[in-house]
Design an enzyme around this catalytic site. Structure first.
Site, PDB file in Angstrom:
ATOM      1  CB  SER A 217      23.744  40.570  45.308  1.00 47.84           C
ATOM      2  OG  SER A 217      24.381  39.586  46.096  1.00 47.84           O
ATOM      3  CG  ASN A 218      28.342  41.117  48.000  1.00 48.94           C
ATOM      4  OD1 ASN A 218      28.911  40.038  47.932  1.00 48.94           O
ATOM      5  ND2 ASN A 218      27.526  41.434  49.009  1.00 48.94           N
ATOM      6  CG  HIS A 219      31.600  40.928  42.400  1.00 40.99           C
ATOM      7  ND1 HIS A 219      30.930  40.536  41.272  1.00 40.99           N
ATOM      8  CD2 HIS A 219      31.911  42.231  42.226  1.00 40.99           C
ATOM      9  CE1 HIS A 219      30.845  41.563  40.447  1.00 40.99           C
ATOM     10  NE2 HIS A 219      31.419  42.611  41.006  1.00 40.99           N
ATOM     11  CB  SER A 220      30.733  37.439  48.645  1.00 41.19           C
ATOM     12  OG  SER A 220      31.064  36.327  49.437  1.00 41.19           O
ATOM     13  CB  ALA A 284      30.055  39.942  51.117  1.00 41.12           C
TER      14      ALA A 284
END
Ligand code: C5P
Length: 417
Positions: A217-220, A284
């Site tokens: 996943s990512n930091h959004s 994101a």
């Protein structure tokens, strides 16, 4: 925003004007006059030092109310309640705001009436900084402004120009007309300007499963997309928010569709876009996903492990290919060559405009409540100052409205030709 004083209507609005000890305090007199002329009821609170720059008599005469400086009246001991001042106001406008007052506001220091009133105010707070260019540029001041913006204090950016010190640079308080117009805009109820329109907004991070336990996943945080969905709904639009994983509440009036993976987000966005007049793609979305998802937890071995990833489908590009004359807004979060990357995406995905933010800008990007963005469309680039994500959402909604108006005008001129 217009500079014309008659354009501002503040009829019946109550404005508490805070004046601090800056040479720009002389402009507070004109500001007070403008607010009163625009129909506002104005009360003034001053710091003790502000009295050295402009007399309470001037401010009392212009505001038609006695000035408050001390916690109590030294003549008769009458208590000046900061709580009731804060409750009375529809807007607390601190202009000029010195570096010292901004620092105390950020730190929660309450050693004068102007500051205790700030801490107890429930209404929107606006500050118009005024100081020397080096004080304004100082990392401490910039940090304090970011802190205040994160707490939703609205900042009327100082202008560049001749400063009282004789130096030239940024730090000069914005002109009273600009400040009055800013407050006017803030207090004007948003009209239902997008009534009858339907938008899709994508927000948050997608989750790409590796096995039943792990994911990519990512930091959004989803904050920007949620703010946009809320703002479009406030302006009367029907909004479907296709949301990846976040911990945010659904904004009022918004319909949320929860998804996890990029593939699920793709399906939900494409489906919702069929009925929509436009989409704002703020999510994101993972560009790659594991080629295979293990149905049991992968066990560790002693050596390295290789994951094979395959491309996900680009939602923005798919909607862009099918958009016709509908509106499509994308985001670009870049770390380098921002402009070139954003322009390439604008064309490749057939977007009407792209909101660019750079991770190089302090206060922009993941998790924070502020953002510093530029709008890029086919006619060029417009840079906005650092502001809260709520304000960025409002500027995006303004741009969407302008775009819809321009499209409508173009279609009208085609039919009358
Ligand atoms: O190409 P890049 O991911 O940097 O482009 C960003 C823009 O494209 C954002 O508006 C993002 O929401 C959108 N996007 C998308 N689907 C993807 C990848 C990005 O809608 N699979």
């Amino acid at each position: 925003m217009g500079q014309n004083e008659s354009a501002v209507s503040l009829k019946g609005r109550r404005i508490l004007l805070g004046v601090t000890g800056s040479i720009a305090a002389y402009k507070a007199a004109q500001l007070c006059r403008l607010l009163v002329t625009a129909g506002a009821e104005v009360q003034v609170v001053m710091t003790p030092l502000a009295k050295q720059f402009i007399t309470p008599l001037t401010m009392a005469t212009l505001s038609k109310h006695p000035i408050r400086v001390e916690f109590f009246d030294p003549e008769n001991g009458a208590w000046h309640s900061h709580v009731s001042l804060g409750e009375w106001a529809d807007c607390y406008l601190i202009a000029p705001a010195t570096a010292n007052t901004l620092a105390k506001m950020a730190a929660g220091i309450a050693d004068n009436l102007l500051l205790t009133t700030y801490l107890s105010a429930r209404c929107p707070v606006v500050v118009a900084p005024a100081m020397d260019l080096d004080m304004y540029a100082h990392a401490a001041t910039q940090q304090n402004l970011r802190t205040l913006a994160e707490r939703n204090v609205r900042i009327v950016e100082p202008a560049e120009g001749e400063l009282a010190s004789g130096l030239h640079g940024k730090g000069r308080m914005a002109e009273p007309e600009t400040i009055a117009a800013f407050v006017g805009e803030l207090l004007t109820e948003k009209k239902k300007t997008l009534q009858g329109k339907r938008f899709v907004v994508t927000a948050g991070a997608t989750i790409e499963a590796i096995d039943p336990v792990r994911f990519l996943s990512n930091h959004s945080s989803g904050k920007m997309g949620y703010a946009i969905a809320g703002e479009l709904a406030r302006r009367g639009a029907a909004v479907t928010l296709v949301s990846g994983r976040t911990s945010l509440d659904v904004p009022s009036g918004v319909e949320r569709v929860d998804v996890l993976s990029a593939a699920e987000m793709y399906d939900a966005a494409v489906e919702a876009f069929k009925q929509a007049d436009g989409a704002v793609l703020c999510a994101a979305v993972a560009d790659y996903t594991p080629a295979e998802v293990a149905d049991r937890k992968l066990q560790k071995g002693d050596g390295e492990m290789t994951l094979t990833l395959k491309r996900t489908r680009d939602i923005a590009a798919a909607l862009g290919a099918d958009k016709g004359d509908r509106l499509l807004v994308g985001f670009a979060l870049e770390t380098h060559d921002e402009q070139a990357h954003a322009e390439a995406k604008l064309h490749k995905k057939n977007l009407d405009f792209i909101v660019l933010n750079s991770l190089r800008d302090a206060g922009a990007g993941f998790r924070v409540d502020t953002n510093k963005v530029s709008f890029i469309d086919r006619s060029g680039r417009e840079e906005l100052p650092l502001m809260s994500k709520t304000e960025v959402a409002s500027r995006i909604a303004d741009k969407i409205e302008n775009h819809l108006r321009a499209c409508y005008a173009a279609s009208q001129s085609k039919t009358t030709r």
